[in-house]
Design a protein around this motif. Structure first.
Motif, short mmCIF file in Angstrom:
data_model
loop_
_atom_site.label_atom_id
_atom_site.label_comp_id
_atom_site.label_asym_id
_atom_site.label_seq_id
_atom_site.Cartn_x
_atom_site.Cartn_y
_atom_site.Cartn_z
N LEU A 111 5.03 -0.86 -5.21
CA LEU A 111 4.50 -2.21 -4.86
C LEU A 111 3.32 -2.06 -3.99
O LEU A 111 2.69 -3.19 -3.69
CB LEU A 111 5.72 -3.28 -4.55
N HIS A 112 3.16 -1.05 -3.18
CA HIS A 112 2.25 -1.20 -2.11
C HIS A 112 1.37 0.01 -1.85
O HIS A 112 1.72 1.22 -1.93
CB HIS A 112 3.08 -1.17 -0.58
N LEU A 113 0.33 -0.11 -2.83
CA LEU A 113 -0.73 1.04 -2.97
C LEU A 113 -1.88 0.70 -3.02
O LEU A 113 -2.38 -0.17 -3.58
CB LEU A 113 -0.52 1.50 -4.44
N HIS A 114 -2.69 0.97 -1.87
CA HIS A 114 -4.16 0.79 -1.90
C HIS A 114 -5.19 1.40 -2.68
O HIS A 114 -5.16 2.63 -2.74
CB HIS A 114 -4.61 0.99 -0.47
N LEU A 115 -5.70 0.98 -3.62
CA LEU A 115 -6.40 1.43 -4.87
C LEU A 115 -7.33 2.45 -4.34
O LEU A 115 -7.23 3.57 -4.81
CB LEU A 115 -7.41 0.36 -5.64
N THR A 147 -1.37 -2.84 -7.09
CA THR A 147 -2.34 -2.07 -6.34
C THR A 147 -3.25 -3.03 -5.39
O THR A 147 -3.68 -4.08 -5.98
CB THR A 147 -3.28 -1.25 -7.15
N PHE A 148 -3.36 -2.68 -4.16
CA PHE A 148 -4.47 -3.90 -3.35
C PHE A 148 -5.77 -3.74 -3.82
O PHE A 148 -6.52 -2.37 -3.93
CB PHE A 148 -3.88 -3.16 -1.90
N LEU A 149 -6.40 -4.51 -4.11
CA LEU A 149 -7.92 -4.66 -4.48
C LEU A 149 -8.67 -5.51 -3.53
O LEU A 149 -8.32 -6.49 -3.16
CB LEU A 149 -8.22 -5.36 -5.89
N ALA A 201 1.68 -9.64 3.16
CA ALA A 201 1.00 -9.59 4.24
C ALA A 201 1.49 -8.03 4.90
O ALA A 201 2.69 -7.96 5.12
CB ALA A 201 0.55 -10.63 5.06
N HIS A 202 0.62 -7.31 5.37
CA HIS A 202 0.98 -6.20 6.14
C HIS A 202 1.28 -6.58 7.66
O HIS A 202 0.64 -7.49 8.13
CB HIS A 202 -0.30 -5.46 6.41
N ALA A 203 2.50 -6.24 8.02
CA ALA A 203 3.03 -6.53 9.48
C ALA A 203 4.12 -5.77 9.64
O ALA A 203 4.79 -5.05 9.03
CB ALA A 203 3.55 -8.15 9.34
N GLY A 248 4.42 -6.18 3.77
CA GLY A 248 3.90 -4.69 3.69
C GLY A 248 4.24 -3.91 4.73
O GLY A 248 3.95 -4.22 6.23
N HIS A 249 5.04 -2.99 4.80
CA HIS A 249 5.87 -2.26 6.06
C HIS A 249 6.97 -3.03 6.54
O HIS A 249 7.95 -2.83 6.08
CB HIS A 249 4.77 -1.78 6.94
N GLY A 250 6.82 -3.77 7.58
CA GLY A 250 7.74 -4.59 8.16
C GLY A 250 8.64 -3.64 8.87
O GLY A 250 9.50 -4.19 9.56
N THR A 272 3.86 4.32 -1.42
CA THR A 272 3.19 5.58 -0.96
C THR A 272 1.96 5.24 0.05
O THR A 272 1.45 5.85 0.82
CB THR A 272 2.58 6.41 -2.02
N ASP A 273 1.59 3.86 -0.20
CA ASP A 273 0.48 3.10 0.57
C ASP A 273 -0.94 4.11 0.11
O ASP A 273 -1.57 3.21 -0.55
CB ASP A 273 0.65 3.53 2.13
N ASP A 274 -1.36 4.98 0.62
CA ASP A 274 -2.61 5.75 0.43
C ASP A 274 -2.35 7.16 0.26
O ASP A 274 -2.50 7.93 0.80
CB ASP A 274 -3.44 5.67 1.77
#
Ligand code: HPA
Ligand code: ZN
Length: 328
Positions: A11-15, A91-93, A191-193, A215-217, A272-274
């Motif tokens: 669910l958390h993947l920066h394109l 993916t985050f766009l 939101a990332h926090a 995101g993270h937390g 995996t994030d990035d």
């Protein structure tokens, strides 16, 4: 059977952060663009710390200048996902990178990415959905354009709105206009926090933006009362253990709080994030979770069901992905 063979949801993947370094090099070569300070001698991405990572990320991303480049990126990323058994990913766009926040330009980028994602789904069995992010260190004023882009184009593919970038800049409430705009358009919110800003940042984000997911937390672990609040509210954490350990948020895998959070009843999911930046992939995450915390097939299935319930897709998509998760 190895846990790395299980079907997975991410669910958390920066394109752009998922772009293989060879892919970025190929596009740079095609455009005769020289990239400065992006690659190490061995060809991998190179940076010193998180803030430098954000700058290298933006420099690497600068070679992607057309909807076609982004379509190719989506295809390359889906190929990687399929290789690691991911059946559904979000993916985050960033409209800031795709047309500079202009809605008409963004529509062209989004159309190209959606077409590439549909092609990858047909060919590889990976379903991809998008979440527009504003970039925190660009400031609240610049968060409005991505929110408008997201609101104008939400639909089957574009499902959510979020906030990425340097968590230590500005406060969550400074971005309220953008989040309200996105929420009113029917978008889901994350939101990332609590990656860099401590438990305080998670509390402030919950209070100001009331996201469904964070995101993270993971730094919430410093505040036992907050952990209970997360569990009671059912807020879903997009946990990226390999990213956290690589960047030094936690020094080692055994020190990572993902298992402690899960034991306390917090809804955790794994991403995996990035991945190429942090030298990881979903298979590796699963293997290391198994190794360090004894996560077995049963726990991974539970975590993936949590992720599927928390996915921002429509119900038809959720039902189709459920079947693939069950191995049908
Ligand atoms: N964290 C925060 N912002 C980001 C990241 C990340 O890992 N990748 C791209 N933008
Ligand atoms: Zn992230």
């Amino acid at each position: 059977m190895s846990v790395s063979d299980l079907p997975k949801i991410e669910l958390h993947l920066h394109l752009e952060g998922a772009a293989p370094p060879d892919f970025i090099r190929r596009i740079a070569d095609e455009k005769k663009r020289r990239l400065h300070g992006v690659f190490a001698e061995d060809g991998s991405y190179s940076y010193r710390d998180f803030n430098h990572f954000l700058r290298v990320y933006e420099e690497a991303t600068s070679v992607l200048t057309t909807p076609q480049d982004y379509a190719r990126l989506v295809t390359a990323v889906c190929e990687e996902l399929a290789e690691h058994g991911v059946v559904y990913a979000e993916t985050f766009l960033s409209p800031d990178f795709c047309g500079g926040g202009d809605v008409a330009a963004w529509r062209e980028y989004l159309a190209a990415m959606t077409e590439a994602a549909d092609g990858a789904e047909a060919k590889l069995g990976v379903t991809l959905r998008g979440i527009v992010t504003a970039i925190r260190h660009f400031g609240p004023e610049r968060s409005k354009a991505p929110a408008i882009c997201a609101a104008e184009t939400q639909g089957r593919f574009l499902r959510g709105f979020g906030l990425a970038g340097d968590e230590l800049q500005f406060a969550p409430k400074d971005f309220l206009w953008a989040f309200d705009c996105a929420r009113e358009a029917g978008l889901h919110i994350t939101a990332h926090a609590g990656e860099w800003g401590g438990a305080r940042s998670v509390r402030d984000t919950l209070e100001a933006l009331n996201p469904e997911r964070i995101g993270h937390g993971v730094q919430a672990i410093e505040d036992p009362e907050l952990v209970d609040i997360l569990a009671e509210r059912g807020t879903v954490l997009e946990v990226c253990p390999g990213s956290n350990v690589f960047l030094g948020v936690f020094r080692t895998w055994p020190k990572h709080p993902v298992e402690r959070l899960r034991e306390k009843g917090v809804k955790v999911t794994i991403s995996t994030d990035d991945p190429p930046f942090f030298h990881t992939n979903m298979s590796r995450e699963y293997v290391l979770l198994n190794e360090h915390f004894g996560w077995d097939e049963e726990i991974f299935k539970e975590v993936n069901r949590t992720a599927l319930d928390a996915a921002f897709c429509d119900e038809e998509t959720r039902a189709a992905v459920a079947k693939r998760l069950e191995g049908e």
